[in-house]
Structure formats: C-alpha cells, structure tokens
Design a protein around this motif. Structure first.
Motif, PDB file in Angstrom:
ATOM      1  N   GLU A  65       0.826  -1.205   0.000  1.00 28.18           N
ATOM      2  CA  GLU A  65       0.000   0.000   0.000  1.00 28.18           C
ATOM      3  C   GLU A  65       0.861   1.257   0.000  1.00 28.18           C
ATOM      4  N   TRP A  89      -1.137   2.387  -5.485  1.00 27.29           N
ATOM      5  CA  TRP A  89      -1.933   1.476  -4.663  1.00 27.29           C
ATOM      6  C   TRP A  89      -2.320   2.242  -3.402  1.00 27.29           C
ATOM      7  N   SER A  91      -5.129   1.884  -1.212  1.00 33.37           N
ATOM      8  CA  SER A  91      -5.625   1.147  -0.038  1.00 33.37           C
ATOM      9  C   SER A  91      -5.768  -0.331  -0.358  1.00 33.37           C
TER      10      SER A  91
END
Length: 197
Positions: A65, A89, A91
């Motif tokens: 993440e 990215w 979450s």
C-alpha cells in the motif's frame, strides 16, 4: 502484489519500467514548463531529471500500500519514450487505486495517453484486483479531464480553492471508475482495441 510481465504491448506502444537510457527522453518532458504547469513539481534541470529517473527505475512493481507503479511509455515504431503512466496502490483494505499520466507535449492529441492509461486501468482492475480507481487534475487542465472522461471515468467532485498550488488558490476535479464499470465498458469494445501480451 503486482509484478507485470514486461514489456506490456499495445497497438502503438510499449510500457515498461524506466531505464538509464531514457534520460534524454524523460528530460524533454520534465524540462517543459507547459508540461509541468499543472503538476506538483517544477521544471527540472538535468540533475533533477536524473534524480527523478533514479527513483522511477525502482518503481516497476507494487508490493504494498502507498507504492507507485511508474511505467515509461515508449513508441514501438521509434523507441522514443513519450510519457509515463502511474498507478498508485492507495488502499489494500478498500481495494483503491489512483491513476496518473504525463506526456511530452509533442505527442498530445494523438491518442497515446488514452492508449497507455487504459493499460494502467487494466493493471489495476485485472491484475491488482482493485475495486475503484480515481484520478485528479487541476480544473484548468481540460485535456487531462477530457481524457478521464474518454476513459469512462465519472466526475465525482470539484474542490474549490482547496489548496495553494504554485502560489495561488487552485481547484481540483476528481474522477473515478469502478471495476464493474470498467469491465462493462471493455466488454463492448472491439478486440482490436485491447492490449496484447
């Protein structure tokens, strides 16, 4: 986790991680005041471009993440790098991502950005398993938000004077598309428009 099989091929383009040999092509993009006008960074000198290239060369996969996948967009016909596509990215828990793109001004208006951005969406939805991908731009950056609309993204917000951007109050447009919307849109497109391996 996302580790694409490179290069990713489309009809006219190759998408791949940046390499040392891309310095001159990247500098043509990062040193153009019109290209960086709506971006959070300023015009780069060659040293600045070299620093950016060094960071981007290490962003060819997503393992967690908050990371960004940054891909060089190369013309298949000439080998020239004409832009970049970024997939963040955002979450893991909520399956969220963010799309970005920057292109050399000499190649605007030819459909290259759309062709490359569609790869970014495909990677996000098909390979990373995202549920929702957003994109943002300055309200004055009409070519950018028009592209988001051509990608099938919907305008979800208009933030008025939400931040001081390059010395003055700026406004942002937020766009998004869901995985099911992307799948439905692409199911109705001709096979010739799809990316190839």
């Amino acid at each position: 986790m996302l580790r694409p099989d490179y290069p990713i091929k489309t009809g006219r383009l190759l998408l791949r991680p940046f390499e040392e040999r891309d310095l001159a092509d990247l500098h043509a993009l990062t040193s153009d005041p019109e290209v960086v006008r709506y971006l959070y960074w300023e015009v780069h000198d060659e040293a600045g471009t070299r620093d950016a290239l060094s960071r981007q060369m290490a962003q060819g996969e997503l393992t967690g993440e908050g990371q960004r996948l940054v891909l060089a967009v190369q013309l298949r016909a000439t080998g020239q790098v004409i832009g970049q596509v970024v997939l963040k990215w955002v979450s893991v828990a909520h399956h969220q991502g963010e799309l970005g793109f920057v292109f050399n001004r000499a190649f605007h208006g030819k459909g290259y950005a759309r062709e490359a951005a569609e790869v970014g969406l495909r990677l996000g939805f098909e390979e990373l398993g995202l549920h929702r991908v957003t994109a943002a731009c300055d309200v004055l950056n009409e070519p950018s938000w028009r592209l988001m609309e051509r990608l099938g993204m919907r305008r979800e917000a208009h933030f008025v004077e939400d931040e001081i951007f390059k010395g003055q109050w700026g406004e942002q447009l937020i766009y998004a598309i869901l995985a099911r919307e992307w799948r439905s849109r692409n199911a109705s497109r001709p096979a010739s428009s799809a990316t190839t391996g």
